[in-house]
Scaffold this motif. Sequence first.
Motif, PDB file in Angstrom:
ATOM      1  N   TYR A 159      -8.215   4.046 -14.379  1.00  0.00           N
ATOM      2  CA  TYR A 159      -7.968   4.095 -12.953  1.00  0.00           C
ATOM      3  C   TYR A 159      -6.678   4.860 -12.673  1.00  0.00           C
ATOM      4  CZ  TYR A 159     -11.412   0.357 -13.061  1.00  0.00           C
ATOM      5  OH  TYR A 159     -12.558  -0.379 -13.276  1.00  0.00           O
ATOM      6  N   ASP A 160      -6.638   5.464 -11.484  1.00  0.00           N
ATOM      7  CA  ASP A 160      -5.406   6.133 -11.053  1.00  0.00           C
ATOM      8  C   ASP A 160      -4.412   5.148 -10.465  1.00  0.00           C
ATOM      9  OD1 ASP A 160      -6.250   9.049 -11.368  1.00  0.00           O
ATOM     10  OD2 ASP A 160      -7.839   8.282 -10.058  1.00  0.00           O
ATOM     11  N   ARG A 161      -4.930   4.111  -9.829  1.00  0.00           N
ATOM     12  CA  ARG A 161      -4.095   3.119  -9.175  1.00  0.00           C
ATOM     13  C   ARG A 161      -4.687   1.729  -9.404  1.00  0.00           C
ATOM     14  NH1 ARG A 161      -1.395   7.002  -9.167  1.00  0.00           N
ATOM     15  NH2 ARG A 161      -0.270   7.989  -7.434  1.00  0.00           N
ATOM     16  N   VAL A 162      -3.792   0.757  -9.602  1.00  0.00           N
ATOM     17  CA  VAL A 162      -4.179  -0.646  -9.722  1.00  0.00           C
ATOM     18  C   VAL A 162      -3.274  -1.442  -8.804  1.00  0.00           C
ATOM     19  CG1 VAL A 162      -4.283  -2.655 -11.254  1.00  0.00           C
ATOM     20  CG2 VAL A 162      -5.010  -0.411 -12.093  1.00  0.00           C
ATOM     21  N   ILE A 163      -3.856  -2.381  -8.051  1.00  0.00           N
ATOM     22  CA  ILE A 163      -3.058  -3.213  -7.150  1.00  0.00           C
ATOM     23  C   ILE A 163      -3.572  -4.645  -7.232  1.00  0.00           C
ATOM     24  CG2 ILE A 163      -4.530  -2.620  -5.156  1.00  0.00           C
ATOM     25  CD1 ILE A 163      -1.981  -2.917  -3.409  1.00  0.00           C
ATOM     26  N   GLY A 210       0.670   8.041 -16.311  1.00  0.00           N
ATOM     27  CA  GLY A 210       1.194   8.496 -15.029  1.00  0.00           C
ATOM     28  C   GLY A 210       0.644   7.731 -13.848  1.00  0.00           C
ATOM     29  N   GLY A 211      -0.345   6.856 -14.089  1.00  0.00           N
ATOM     30  CA  GLY A 211      -0.910   6.045 -13.020  1.00  0.00           C
ATOM     31  C   GLY A 211       0.051   4.960 -12.576  1.00  0.00           C
ATOM     32  N   ARG A 212      -0.229   4.359 -11.436  1.00  0.00           N
ATOM     33  CA  ARG A 212       0.712   3.420 -10.798  1.00  0.00           C
ATOM     34  C   ARG A 212       0.039   2.073 -10.598  1.00  0.00           C
ATOM     35  NH1 ARG A 212       5.637   4.640  -8.349  1.00  0.00           N
ATOM     36  NH2 ARG A 212       6.284   3.426  -6.529  1.00  0.00           N
ATOM     37  N   ILE A 213       0.806   1.007 -10.848  1.00  0.00           N
ATOM     38  CA  ILE A 213       0.330  -0.360 -10.719  1.00  0.00           C
ATOM     39  C   ILE A 213       1.302  -1.120  -9.823  1.00  0.00           C
ATOM     40  CG2 ILE A 213      -0.273  -2.483 -11.952  1.00  0.00           C
ATOM     41  CD1 ILE A 213      -0.517  -0.684 -14.492  1.00  0.00           C
ATOM     42  N   LEU A 239       0.831  -1.204   0.000  1.00  0.00           N
ATOM     43  CA  LEU A 239       0.000   0.000   0.000  1.00  0.00           C
ATOM     44  C   LEU A 239       0.868   1.258   0.000  1.00  0.00           C
ATOM     45  CD1 LEU A 239      -2.889  -0.969   2.450  1.00  0.00           C
ATOM     46  CD2 LEU A 239      -3.069  -0.569  -0.011  1.00  0.00           C
ATOM     47  N   ASP A 240       1.998   1.190   0.681  1.00  0.00           N
ATOM     48  CA  ASP A 240       2.944   2.304   0.657  1.00  0.00           C
ATOM     49  C   ASP A 240       3.476   2.514  -0.760  1.00  0.00           C
ATOM     50  OD1 ASP A 240       4.676   4.332   1.661  1.00  0.00           O
ATOM     51  OD2 ASP A 240       6.295   2.869   1.814  1.00  0.00           O
ATOM     52  N   SER A 241       3.802   1.420  -1.451  1.00  0.00           N
ATOM     53  CA  SER A 241       4.320   1.509  -2.810  1.00  0.00           C
ATOM     54  C   SER A 241       3.285   2.058  -3.788  1.00  0.00           C
ATOM     55  CB  SER A 241       4.770   0.118  -3.290  1.00  0.00           C
ATOM     56  OG  SER A 241       5.827  -0.380  -2.506  1.00  0.00           O
ATOM     57  N   LEU A 242       2.009   1.921  -3.464  1.00  0.00           N
ATOM     58  CA  LEU A 242       0.942   2.377  -4.356  1.00  0.00           C
ATOM     59  C   LEU A 242       0.863   3.903  -4.445  1.00  0.00           C
ATOM     60  CD1 LEU A 242      -1.233   1.001  -6.109  1.00  0.00           C
ATOM     61  CD2 LEU A 242      -2.818   1.264  -4.191  1.00  0.00           C
ATOM     62  N   LEU A 243       1.404   4.605  -3.442  1.00  0.00           N
ATOM     63  CA  LEU A 243       1.347   6.081  -3.402  1.00  0.00           C
ATOM     64  C   LEU A 243      -0.086   6.571  -3.573  1.00  0.00           C
ATOM     65  CD1 LEU A 243       4.521   7.011  -5.514  1.00  0.00           C
ATOM     66  CD2 LEU A 243       4.339   6.619  -3.046  1.00  0.00           C
ATOM     67  N   LEU A 244      -0.956   6.019  -2.775  1.00  0.00           N
ATOM     68  CA  LEU A 244      -2.385   6.300  -2.874  1.00  0.00           C
ATOM     69  C   LEU A 244      -2.738   7.634  -2.224  1.00  0.00           C
ATOM     70  CD1 LEU A 244      -5.110   5.135  -3.774  1.00  0.00           C
ATOM     71  CD2 LEU A 244      -5.220   3.899  -1.597  1.00  0.00           C
ATOM     72  N   ALA A 283      -7.585   0.365   1.404  1.00  0.00           N
ATOM     73  CA  ALA A 283      -7.415   1.322   0.311  1.00  0.00           C
ATOM     74  C   ALA A 283      -8.552   2.342   0.294  1.00  0.00           C
ATOM     75  CB  ALA A 283      -7.338   0.588  -1.024  1.00  0.00           C
ATOM     76  N   ALA A 284      -9.772   1.878   0.591  1.00  0.00           N
ATOM     77  CA  ALA A 284     -10.929   2.779   0.589  1.00  0.00           C
ATOM     78  C   ALA A 284     -10.842   3.820   1.689  1.00  0.00           C
ATOM     79  CB  ALA A 284     -12.214   1.971   0.723  1.00  0.00           C
ATOM     80  N   ARG A 285     -10.190   3.485   2.793  1.00  0.00           N
ATOM     81  CA  ARG A 285     -10.007   4.454   3.865  1.00  0.00           C
ATOM     82  C   ARG A 285      -9.206   5.665   3.365  1.00  0.00           C
ATOM     83  NH1 ARG A 285     -13.552   3.297   7.170  1.00  0.00           N
ATOM     84  NH2 ARG A 285     -13.154   2.679   9.338  1.00  0.00           N
ATOM     85  N   ARG A 286      -8.318   5.427   2.427  1.00  0.00           N
ATOM     86  CA  ARG A 286      -7.492   6.502   1.885  1.00  0.00           C
ATOM     87  C   ARG A 286      -8.126   7.148   0.654  1.00  0.00           C
ATOM     88  NH1 ARG A 286      -3.726  10.302   3.142  1.00  0.00           N
ATOM     89  NH2 ARG A 286      -2.124  10.547   1.531  1.00  0.00           N
TER      90      ARG A 286
END
Length: 385
Positions: A174-178, A197-200, A99-104, A124-127
């Motif tokens: 999506y902005d983020r995928v995990i 520019g999104g992060r996976i 979750l840290d690596s996701l830069l959410l 993830a939803a909390r953030r």
Amino acid sequence: MTLAQQRRRLAAAMEQRGLWPARAPWIRQAAEELPRHLFAPERLWYWDGHAYVPADRGSEPDRWAALVYPGPDDATITQISSGVPGSSLSCEAVVADMLDSLLLEPGHRVLELGTGSGRNAALAARRAGPGNVTTIEADEELAATARQTLEAAGIDVTAVCGDGAAGRPDGAPYDRVIATYAVDQVPWAWIAQTRPGGRIVLPWGRLGHVALTVAEDSRSASGWMQGLAQFMPARGIAAGRRWQQVRGNGLSTRERPFTRDLSPLATNVHLQFALRVALPEVQITTGADQDGMNAWLHDGDSSWAAISALGGGKSVADEGGPRRLADELEDAWDRWQAAGEPDLYDFAMTVEPHQQYVWCQTPENPWWNTDTPNRLQVGTNPTSS
């Protein structure tokens, strides 16, 4: 120990080892607000040395509590399928690290592949905020249970049953995928459904996890390995053959002295990762006895090697099949040493529509590409390979 005591013990271990990400304090807060036991089923599983056996909350509350709150690096097995784990509450340290690596950030739209218990999606939803997380689970029963759990916890997450490899194009970009399961090759759909520019973030090859950033032209994604992460593979991926199955009843056709100290093979995660990249189809397990460290290798097909300690710092390599796996192991080990013994953090991945490859330090130094299958696992004994 009671559930509360086990929970405090795990929290103390995370604190003592500095495993809560300093740059993302929201992760620790979310984990405390959404504790593991809220997402654990009434029946859990543990290995008794021979097979996975159940532990029910009603009849074994202390064992159940210990399984829900194990050490920071231990997962909680929540489902067994055909005698092997099918789903789990991931170990707390890796959950926090990924979750840290996701830069959410708040407001990000998130796609998660592999709902499992639903806890990772809840964190993830909390953030990200209500309604911003969509999670996909291939198992209909798990998806339904997670949906109920999330609703009971008051978490606004869209949980659906489907094929994670296909993503969910209806909600893209999506902005983020995990991903919470390991893949050997990254589905292009994950790249295509992520904005430029999104992060996976995903576990790759069942040993490390990587964070990819989608290029501005959306024609590729690249990024560095972030740490160790041992996750279950995608559903439908058959368990690999065991060392004993590959060897069968065949006798050794080659034998030679083996002079290299095998200890780093069992203890050096950076070496393990480099070998995982250089020998993608080879499975390696290690185990120590009174004579020293031993290793067993096989390619999942017809070649195998056993490197046995004889005592006094001496070892012998026995092999069978067309490949000389002991030689290949030493060649890959030599390559890693010649490269300056790079850390796993020196490795990165690039994914393009028709190819993907892992490189070391620079893209001009590729160590693996999609021309080669990818199945190496590092274990602790030959019966678990």
